[in-house]
Design a protein around this motif. Structure first.
Motif, mmCIF file in Angstrom:
data_model
loop_
_atom_site.group_PDB
_atom_site.id
_atom_site.type_symbol
_atom_site.label_atom_id
_atom_site.label_comp_id
_atom_site.label_asym_id
_atom_site.label_seq_id
_atom_site.Cartn_x
_atom_site.Cartn_y
_atom_site.Cartn_z
ATOM 1 N N ASN A 57 3.701 71.554 98.201
ATOM 2 C CA ASN A 57 2.794 71.901 97.107
ATOM 3 C C ASN A 57 1.353 71.977 97.620
ATOM 4 O O ASN A 57 1.015 71.360 98.634
ATOM 5 N N ALA A 58 0.520 72.699 96.879
ATOM 6 C CA ALA A 58 -0.858 72.995 97.327
ATOM 7 C C ALA A 58 -1.645 71.756 97.734
ATOM 8 O O ALA A 58 -1.653 70.760 97.023
ATOM 9 N N MET A 59 -2.291 71.829 98.869
ATOM 10 C CA MET A 59 -3.169 70.731 99.276
ATOM 11 C C MET A 59 -4.482 71.176 99.866
ATOM 12 O O MET A 59 -5.526 70.958 99.274
ATOM 13 N N SER A 88 -6.815 75.231 97.599
ATOM 14 C CA SER A 88 -7.686 76.242 97.006
ATOM 15 C C SER A 88 -8.483 76.983 98.074
ATOM 16 O O SER A 88 -9.099 76.367 98.947
ATOM 17 N N ASN A 117 -3.885 79.926 96.618
ATOM 18 C CA ASN A 117 -4.264 79.124 95.459
ATOM 19 C C ASN A 117 -5.763 79.241 95.180
ATOM 20 O O ASN A 117 -6.571 79.167 96.104
ATOM 21 N N HIS A 142 -4.727 77.294 89.781
ATOM 22 C CA HIS A 142 -4.545 75.906 89.360
ATOM 23 C C HIS A 142 -5.414 75.594 88.143
ATOM 24 O O HIS A 142 -6.504 76.134 87.989
ATOM 25 N N LYS A 179 -0.308 76.558 87.817
ATOM 26 C CA LYS A 179 0.046 75.159 88.081
ATOM 27 C C LYS A 179 -1.022 74.200 87.582
ATOM 28 O O LYS A 179 -2.211 74.512 87.600
ATOM 29 N N VAL A 181 -2.631 70.272 88.270
ATOM 30 C CA VAL A 181 -2.823 69.520 89.519
ATOM 31 C C VAL A 181 -2.429 68.046 89.376
ATOM 32 O O VAL A 181 -2.686 67.245 90.265
ATOM 33 N N GLY A 208 1.816 60.790 89.972
ATOM 34 C CA GLY A 208 1.614 60.710 91.420
ATOM 35 C C GLY A 208 0.133 60.771 91.719
ATOM 36 O O GLY A 208 -0.651 60.027 91.127
ATOM 37 N N THR A 209 -0.251 61.666 92.635
ATOM 38 C CA THR A 209 -1.665 61.820 92.966
ATOM 39 C C THR A 209 -2.441 62.126 91.682
ATOM 40 O O THR A 209 -2.083 63.044 90.941
ATOM 41 N N PHE A 211 -6.038 63.141 90.299
ATOM 42 C CA PHE A 211 -7.352 63.632 90.723
ATOM 43 C C PHE A 211 -8.504 63.106 89.880
ATOM 44 O O PHE A 211 -9.661 63.187 90.307
ATOM 45 N N GLY A 253 4.027 63.352 91.468
ATOM 46 C CA GLY A 253 4.687 62.052 91.558
ATOM 47 C C GLY A 253 6.101 62.094 92.079
ATOM 48 O O GLY A 253 6.864 61.148 91.880
ATOM 49 N N SER A 274 3.304 67.003 97.201
ATOM 50 C CA SER A 274 2.082 67.033 98.006
ATOM 51 C C SER A 274 1.958 65.743 98.796
ATOM 52 O O SER A 274 2.029 65.736 100.023
ATOM 53 N N ARG A 275 1.773 64.622 98.079
ATOM 54 C CA ARG A 275 1.533 63.350 98.763
ATOM 55 C C ARG A 275 2.657 63.028 99.759
ATOM 56 O O ARG A 275 2.397 62.560 100.854
#
Ligand code: FNR
Length: 329
Positions: A57-59, A88, A117, A142, A179, A181, A208-209, A211, A253, A274-275
């Protein structure tokens, strides 16, 4: 320090709470009809067939460290034929020399499926420019309202986003994804996106992460209420799954094979992490990361045996129940 590097540092440092997926219980088959070798994890999405129902997934992109991480992620994508989303590309409008921090992914994995992205505040001209520069196979906008609000230098104008999405849905010739985030989406948002012609929604749920939490670490006075807004990933999937023929993608997550399988049971076609991938490449050599991901995939197959399901598209038929009612933390 570069904001992209702050994001990587805080994403790795964020304390993890109990997963919202633990409220979901799947059925168990004591007498399965399949052998492990009968399990097929192929999944067809974006007009292509991939061997596993997971993607990166986008990072990131936009710093020296980001380039190194993208290189390692692309090596994994190449080893397993996983689709990969870039972070991005916004930074390219101010720092065009940063292009290599993104294009390294194509250098390492020229045949890989790549998703570019941008934030939904970017008009179609910017989207087309990024597509021309990065030559992706798909594009995603996003949505990150809660993050922008928590970010001291964040955007405070959101009214143009809907129009930009509608234009992109009509204009783009490659698969188009919207998506979140990490704050999830409700069924009203997803229905609107669907009515505008968006076929792919990555629910990007809470769990999960976070932001808002990450941006709060960068503030002198945190806006802590924002850490708590949004819908968890399972709740977002449950809210969206009746909207057909929308293709739902799960993320937010998801860090274990069981969470991948639960996402597929709840109606996702594909699962982004992602994480998990960030940790995999920053804490391990490439060889060790390959071995760990191989085990992760073996476990997805093992769980499918216990559900008596031999293909990914049969997972939504699996029985499940939710402990503690429909609304999940
Ligand atoms: C992200 N995420 C993200 N998303 C996006 O659409 N564009 C971006 O540029 C970024 N940047 C970014 C940097 C870092 C370091 C991380 C960890 C994440 C958000 C990401 O795609 C995802 O929605 C959330 O991280 C939630 O998923 P996980 O981390 O819980 O699997």
């Amino acid at each position: 320090m570069n904001r992209k590097d702050d994001h990587i540092r805080y994403a790795l440092a964020q304390p993890q709470k109990e997963s919202p997926f633990s409220a979901i219980r799947l059925s168990y088959e004591a007498l399965p009809s399949f052998n492990v070798n009968d399990i097929n994890t192929d999944v067809s999405i974006f007009g292509t067939t991939f061997p596993y129902p997971i993607f990166i997934n986008a990072m990131t992109g936009g710093s020296k460290n980001a380039k190194k991480i993208n290189e390692r992620l692309a090596m994994l994508a190449n080893a397993f034929n996983l689709p990969m989303a870039l972070g991005s590309a916004s930074t390219l409008f101010e720092n065009p020399e940063m292009v290599e921090t993104f294009s390294i992914v194509k250098t390492v994995n020229p045949e890989g499926f790549l998703i570019a992205n941008l934030g939904a505040h970017h008009p179609i001209e910017n989207v087309e420019k990024v597509i021309q520069i990065l030559q992706p196979d798909a594009f995603e906008y996003h949505l990150n309202v809660a993050q922008e609000l928590a970010m001291p230098e964040g955007d405070r104008h959101f009214a143009s986003w809907s129009k930009n999405i509608q234009i992109a849905a009509k204009t783009l010739k490659i698969p188009f994804i919207v998506k979140e985030v990490g704050f999830g989406m409700n069924e009203h948002t997803m229905k609107r996106l669907h009515q505008w012609g968006v076929q792919y929604i990555n629910v990007g749920g809470k769990g999960g992460t976070n932001f808002a939490w990450i941006e709060n670490q960068r503030r002198t006075v945190p806006l802590q209420g924002l850490d708590d807004v949004g819908y968890s990933t399972p709740e977002s999937l449950l809210r969206g799954k009746a909207i057909t023929p929308l293709t739902l993608i799960a993320s937010g997550g998801i860090q274990t094979p069981m969470e991948v399988v639960k996402s597929l049971v709840l109606g996702a076609k594909m699962v982004g992490m992602s994480r998990y991938f960030l940790r995999l490449v920053t804490e391990n050599s490439h060889e060790d990361a390959v071995a760990l991901l191989q085990t992760f995939i073996e476990e997805i197959k093992a769980i499918m045996v216990t559900l008596n399901v031999n293909t990914i598209d049969k997972l939504p038929e699996v029985d499940y129940h939710i402990e503690g009612g429909l609304w999940i933390r």
